[in-house]
Design an enzyme around this catalytic site. Structure first.
Site, mmCIF file in Angstrom:
data_model
loop_
_atom_site.group_PDB
_atom_site.id
_atom_site.type_symbol
_atom_site.label_atom_id
_atom_site.label_comp_id
_atom_site.label_asym_id
_atom_site.label_seq_id
_atom_site.Cartn_x
_atom_site.Cartn_y
_atom_site.Cartn_z
ATOM 1 N N CYS A 65 0.617 -1.255 0.293
ATOM 2 C CA CYS A 65 -0.179 -0.127 -0.065
ATOM 3 C C CYS A 65 1.009 1.561 -0.622
ATOM 4 C CB CYS A 65 -0.858 0.124 1.549
ATOM 5 S SG CYS A 65 -2.040 1.567 1.319
ATOM 6 N N GLN A 165 -6.690 12.904 13.122
ATOM 7 C CA GLN A 165 -6.743 13.344 11.512
ATOM 8 C C GLN A 165 -6.106 12.291 11.204
ATOM 9 O OE1 GLN A 165 -8.434 15.449 10.244
ATOM 10 N NE2 GLN A 165 -9.170 16.394 12.089
ATOM 11 N N PHE A 192 -17.335 19.549 19.841
ATOM 12 C CA PHE A 192 -16.685 17.741 19.113
ATOM 13 C C PHE A 192 -14.739 18.013 18.619
ATOM 14 C CE2 PHE A 192 -20.459 19.826 16.530
ATOM 15 C CZ PHE A 192 -21.539 18.235 17.149
ATOM 16 N N GLU A 212 -16.950 17.294 23.986
ATOM 17 C CA GLU A 212 -17.554 16.288 23.396
ATOM 18 C C GLU A 212 -17.877 15.285 24.228
ATOM 19 O OE1 GLU A 212 -16.550 13.385 20.966
ATOM 20 O OE2 GLU A 212 -15.538 14.953 20.256
ATOM 21 N N ASP A 260 -15.414 21.098 14.660
ATOM 22 C CA ASP A 260 -15.228 20.545 13.698
ATOM 23 C C ASP A 260 -15.891 18.995 14.100
ATOM 24 O OD1 ASP A 260 -14.268 18.381 11.893
ATOM 25 O OD2 ASP A 260 -11.719 18.186 13.722
ATOM 26 N N CYS A 286 -15.843 17.640 6.819
ATOM 27 C CA CYS A 286 -15.099 15.944 6.330
ATOM 28 C C CYS A 286 -16.073 15.508 5.751
ATOM 29 C CB CYS A 286 -14.975 14.608 7.062
ATOM 30 S SG CYS A 286 -15.957 14.237 8.172
#
Length: 329
Positions: A65, A165, A192, A212, A260, A286
């Site tokens: 990979c 991340q 978050f 969170e 986020d 995202c």
């Protein structure tokens, strides 16, 4: 691919009547993906560790990979040994591998039930292949070295299998952009917040309140803050921001916010931010579709988009990360 991803974001925004230019597409290098979730199972011929094809039950080995870091690829023989030792022919194991700053951290779900003999055998595999921590079905089997990630000047030990991340480059890029988005603020709310990707670096110059829903993530964040000198105050709050967003009265003590959310977006919290008096918002997403929806809510609440950039941590895939700054005059 970079121009295509920029176009995907632009089209999502235009569908909500927002005509915003994408300033940059910042792409992580190859062999930089530092976290992967493999599937592992025992077979008639031995063991197989790999990834599933999209919407497929077929498990494919990936020894060459070009996305993942070298330590993760080099860990594959050790993962095969873990499957051979503690796997079952009746089902697959989920194996989360994280390339931390101190070594490879492994967390296994759906392995055989732990007993003393299995614990001893697994510990031998860990030592043979140089893993720094192994967690098995939620129980820590062995920790040779404390796993940690560097966030600003802090060293944070993530919970087993924690969300991070995807690449070190992506993390550094997003942190720099969020510092730019809320620069000059003295008191920031991090919504978050996870394990403190933004909270801990921002605490070098501002007090931060991290919110969170996962207590273990906040515990890791808090422990890192306590162990690091020179940071301003960081407080934490366990709260489900989908069901119980911070309200404008609670937000008024902050100069700036960072949000986020996961792929579903943060529509409930965004709605309350839109009604708040916060001057600057740094937004990380995202998912272009939910970001565009949430951005429209902020714009309708009186915010303007100062800038928007794409951070591509997922080379050769359709996934995309967005960073933007909103401000209210």
């Amino acid at each position: 691919m970079a121009s295509w991803k920029a176009q995907v974001v632009k089209m999502a925004l235009e569908s909500h009547g927002l005509n915003i230019e994408v300033e940059d597409v910042l792409t992580s290098p190859s062999q930089s993906r530092r976290r992967a979730v493999f599937a592992g199972r025992r077979t008639k011929k031995g063991v197989l560790v790999g990834l599933h094809g999209r919407a497929s039950g077929t498990l494919v080995a990936i020894p060459d990979c070009i996305l993942m870091t070298k330590p993760i690829i080099e860990s594959l023989p050790g993962l095969e040994a873990l499957v051979s030792t503690g796997g079952s022919r009746r089902g697959e194991m989920a194996i989360t591998v994280t390339d931390t700053d101190s070594g490879v951290d492994v967390s296994v779900i759906d392995g055989k039930p732990l007993d003393m003999a299995l614990r001893t055998d697994l510990a031998s595999v860990v030592r043979e292949f140089g893993f720094i921590r192994l967690t098995w079905n939620g129980d820590e089997v062995v920790q040779e070295t404390r796993p940690y990630l560097t966030l600003g000047t802090a060293r944070m030990t993530p919970p087993p299998g924690a969300f991070l991340q995807a690449t070190q480059h992506g993390q550094a890029t997003l942190v720099a952009l969020m510092k730019q988005a809320v620069g000059g603020a003295g008191c920031i709310v991090d919504l978050f917040a996870g394990c403190g990707t933004f909270s801990l670096p921002l605490a070098l110059s501002a007090s931060v309140h991290a919110v969170e829903s996962e207590p273990m993530m906040l515990e890791s964040l808090s422990d890192a803050w306590k162990a690091t000198s020179g940071l301003k105050t960081v407080t934490t709050e366990t709260r489900d921001l989908f069901r119980q967003p911070l309200l404008p009265d609670e937000l008024k003590r902050f100069d700036a916010a960072i949000i986020d959310p996961p792929r579903a977006g943060g529509v409930a919290q965004t709605g309350e931010l839109a009604k708040s008096s916060i001057k600057s918002i740094g937004f990380v997403s995202c998912n272009p579709v939910t970001f565009a929806r949430d951005a429209k809510i902020l714009v309708e609440g009186g915010y303007k988009i100062d800038w928007l950039k794409v951070v591509d941590q997922f080379r050769w895939s359709p996934h995309v990360e967005i960073a933007a700054r909103f401000y209210k005059v």
